[in-house]
Design a protein around this motif. Structure first.
Motif, short mmCIF file in Angstrom:
data_model
loop_
_atom_site.label_atom_id
_atom_site.label_comp_id
_atom_site.label_asym_id
_atom_site.label_seq_id
_atom_site.Cartn_x
_atom_site.Cartn_y
_atom_site.Cartn_z
N GLY A 1 0.74 -1.27 0.22
CA GLY A 1 -0.10 -0.05 -0.24
C GLY A 1 1.17 1.15 0.15
N SER A 2 0.70 2.34 -0.89
CA SER A 2 1.07 3.42 -0.89
C SER A 2 1.53 4.49 0.73
N GLY A 3 2.59 4.56 0.63
CA GLY A 3 2.52 5.11 2.08
C GLY A 3 3.21 4.00 3.18
N SER A 4 1.80 3.21 3.82
CA SER A 4 1.29 2.71 5.14
C SER A 4 2.02 1.85 4.73
N ASP A 5 2.76 0.81 3.37
CA ASP A 5 4.10 -0.06 3.15
C ASP A 5 5.73 0.30 3.59
N VAL A 6 5.83 1.93 2.92
CA VAL A 6 6.73 2.76 3.06
C VAL A 6 7.34 2.48 4.41
N TRP A 7 6.67 3.15 5.39
CA TRP A 7 6.48 3.88 6.13
C TRP A 7 7.47 2.35 7.55
N LYS A 8 6.31 1.45 6.94
CA LYS A 8 6.24 -0.31 7.64
C LYS A 8 7.81 -0.64 7.27
N TYR A 9 8.54 -0.72 5.96
CA TYR A 9 9.06 -1.53 5.37
C TYR A 9 10.42 -0.71 5.72
N TRP A 10 10.32 0.78 6.27
CA TRP A 10 10.78 1.21 6.22
C TRP A 10 12.00 1.48 7.55
N ALA A 11 11.07 1.44 8.60
CA ALA A 11 11.19 1.25 9.90
C ALA A 11 11.71 -0.51 10.05
N GLU A 12 11.42 -0.90 9.37
CA GLU A 12 12.05 -2.26 9.63
C GLU A 12 13.22 -2.39 8.65
N LYS A 13 13.47 -2.22 7.49
CA LYS A 13 15.06 -2.22 7.34
C LYS A 13 16.02 -1.04 8.47
N ARG A 14 16.17 -0.07 8.91
CA ARG A 14 16.08 0.69 9.80
C ARG A 14 16.49 0.02 11.44
N ALA A 15 15.74 -1.13 11.33
CA ALA A 15 15.78 -2.30 12.24
C ALA A 15 16.75 -3.45 11.98
#
Ligand code: FES
Length: 574
Positions: free
Chosen positions: A162-176
């Protein structure tokens, strides 16, 4: 119904005379290859098109404009396409919100200054929708909205994105450290698969849905995916309809009433819409003389269930919503909460337009007894930290944070936050309250969507995924978290947010609608007296106009000289 006759068309002032003045107008239409049979005594329809190479959400609008024009011609009108600011959400900096009112002004002045009898407003990407409507409401010529439609759902390794929502979600996972660079690239290439606006319940889907509930689109229009052939057919139908609207003299302020605004707000609440809708709906309602406040959102949220199971609050995406029956079906589910007698652009009532709509997927459009949020999906907070209000979307926050007291960790502005948020020495815990100042209409400037302040990296590594965060910014509708937004007045103009210090206790109580800085009145007064106003951000250009006239979030961030319903002047024709 009284219909206009051709001599009563507004454009007749340009084309009705055979004098010198008329000569110039007729000869220049002829220059484009048209004869009088093409346009004379026909409604002239401005097709206000926010297409641009830079706006990926409107990539199909060149073609859609042709389909609109086909419809206008079929119905006996004469279409003239007029490009307008594209406001490409992702690319325009610092934020498209800085320019929403510029597109509103452009729309109003295009309609005022040219020989236009009615218009089709082509928008969808976030701010384009409110901007086009604001301008059209002020000019009050017959107007119909053509929504861009959502893009198809994204896909990554057989998972919907999903636009935006999954960007935030996976970005947090990438940072983690849980997502590799290669996986991140795959997500990047799979998330936006077609033209159309963001397909989560972001600002675009929220505002187009509000627009249909308000009565400005053909029934069912906003849910059709941009890439679906039904979208092209709807565009042609929109073109056909605007011609009759001109003959019928059906104008925006016949459509925008206190009751239809309530319908739009109720729709926003039932779909779990973006908090940005508060600012935009207040602004456009005030253009029609309807004194909407954020508190009205809160009041209506008390009785409105959130039944659209769409991200970020829910699970599905706009394409699923369309197949499940779309907005008409959702509105039919809550028809007892709506004023069904309000008129829409097709000349019928809202009740007539949603009659017979069915839900085809009960997992996407939920039954009311299985609502994602029974009521209260959007709350307006007040207190000594937000005397003129602030908003929060409790449904997008972890419930444990709905009532919370914690010490402030303060950032003076965005750059300060970017520089220090991931500092291992930052004295922050999961109970801290992160505060960002100078992110409001004047301070940022433009009130960007910075309100989903990042979780500090060291807390992410501990598994923390939500914290109380407070700012005078907005938040993307595709974002989530316990983010208190739109704090008014903003810190840049001396709102109390400016006086928060590190370590101050802040209390958030969603149930009590409270946002309090836990310091004494005397201490607050002392800090206020010591505060120095920062210098203005602009010395020239549109920015200088903006900072001189922008209102605060609770007033819709319109320009003070554009609000209200003072009569609009018609141009002299020489
Ligand atoms: Fe255009 Fe999201 S970027 S709607």
């Amino acid at each position: 119904m009284n219909r206009k006759n051709p001599e009563q068309l507004r454009s007749h002032r340009w084309f009705g005379e055979s004098d010198m003045r008329g000569f110039g107008h007729h000869s220049r239409i002829a220059q484009m290859g048209y004869s009088r049979a093409d346009y004379y005594c026909k409604p002239i329809i401005a097709v206000i098109n926010t297409w641009s190479d830079i706006n990926s959400c409107h990539a199909h609008f060149r073609q859609r404009a042709e389909e609109v024009k086909r419809g206008v011609l079929q119905a006996g009108g004469f279409p003239l396409e007029m490009p307008a600011l594209a406001l490409a959400e992702v690319f325009q900096k610092p934020t498209t919100m800085l320019y929403r009112n510029l597109l509103a002004m452009e729309t109003e002045e295009l309609l005022r200054s040219y020989p236009v009898d009615g218009c089709v407003l082509m928008g969808g990407c976030d701010k384009t929708t409110p901007a086009l409507l604001m301008g059209a409401i002020s000019m009050n010529l017959p107007a119909i909205f053509l929504p861009a439609g959502p893009m198809l759902r994204g896909n990554w390794r057989n998972q919907p994105l999903g636009s935006g929502s999954d960007v935030w979600k996976y970005w947090a996972e990438k940072r983690a450290g849980n997502i590799t660079d290669q996986q991140w690239l795959e997500i990047e290439e799979g998330i936006a698969r077609s033209p159309g606006h963001c397909m989560t319940m972001g600002t675009a889907s929220t505002m187009t849905s509000a627009t249909e509930a308000l009565g400005f689109t053909l029934p069912g229009a906003v849910s059709i995916p941009a890439a679906d052939s039904r979208h092209a057919r709807m565009a042609a139908e929109t073109g056909r309809r605007i011609v009759d609207m001109v003959w019928e003299d059906l104008k925006p302020r016949d459509i925008v009433t206190a009751a239809s605004v309530d319908n739009a707000v109720t729709a926003v609440l039932a779909i779990g819409g973006s908090t940005n809708a508060v600012v935009h709906m207040v602004a456009l309602a005030r253009r029609a003389g309807v004194p909407l406040t954020a508190e009205r959102f809160d009041q209506l949220s008390q009785r409105t269930p959130l039944i659209a199971n769409i991200r970020p609050a829910g699970k599905f995406l706009m394409e699923d919503f369309f197949y499940a029956g779309g907005l008409r079906a959702l509105l039919a589910e809550i028809s007892d909460l709506l004023s069904l007698g309000e008129r829409a652009v097709n000349g019928r009532t809202l009740g007539e337009n949603i009659a017979g709509a069915e839900v085809f997927n009960r997992d996407v459009i939920l039954p009311r007894d299985k609502a994602l949020v029974k009521n209260g999906s959007l709350a307006v907070l007040r207190g000594n930290l937000a005397p003129d209000g602030a908003v929060i979307k409790p449904a997008a926050a972890e419930a444990r944070l709905w009532k919370h007291v914690g010490p402030a960790v303060v950032f003076a502005d965005y750059d300060d936050m970017a520089a220090r948020i991931d500092d291992p020495e930052l004295p922050v815990t999961k109970d801290s309250v992160i505060v960002l100042k100078n992110a409001g209409p004047q301070g940022a400037p433009g009130m960007p969507e910075w309100g989903q302040l990042p979780i500090p990296k060291k807390l992410l590594a501990e598994g923390v995924r939500d914290m109380v965060r407070i700012s005078d910014a907005r938040m993307s509708g595709t974002s989530y978290g316990a983010c208190v937004l739109h704090v008014a007045p903003e810190s840049f103009v001396g709102g109390p947010l400016a006086f928060v210090h590190d370590g101050d206790l802040i209390e958030l109580d969603v149930a009590a609608r409270k946002l309090e800085l836990k310091i004494s009145d005397a201490e607050l007064a002392g800090r206020r007296a010591a505060w120095k106003a920062p210098p203005p951000k602009f010395s020239r250009g549109f920015g200088a106009l903006y900072q001189s006239h922008i209102t605060q979030a609770n007033q819709g961030c319109d320009f003070d000289f554009l609000e209200g319903t003072a009569p609009t002047s018609e141009p002299e024709i020489h």
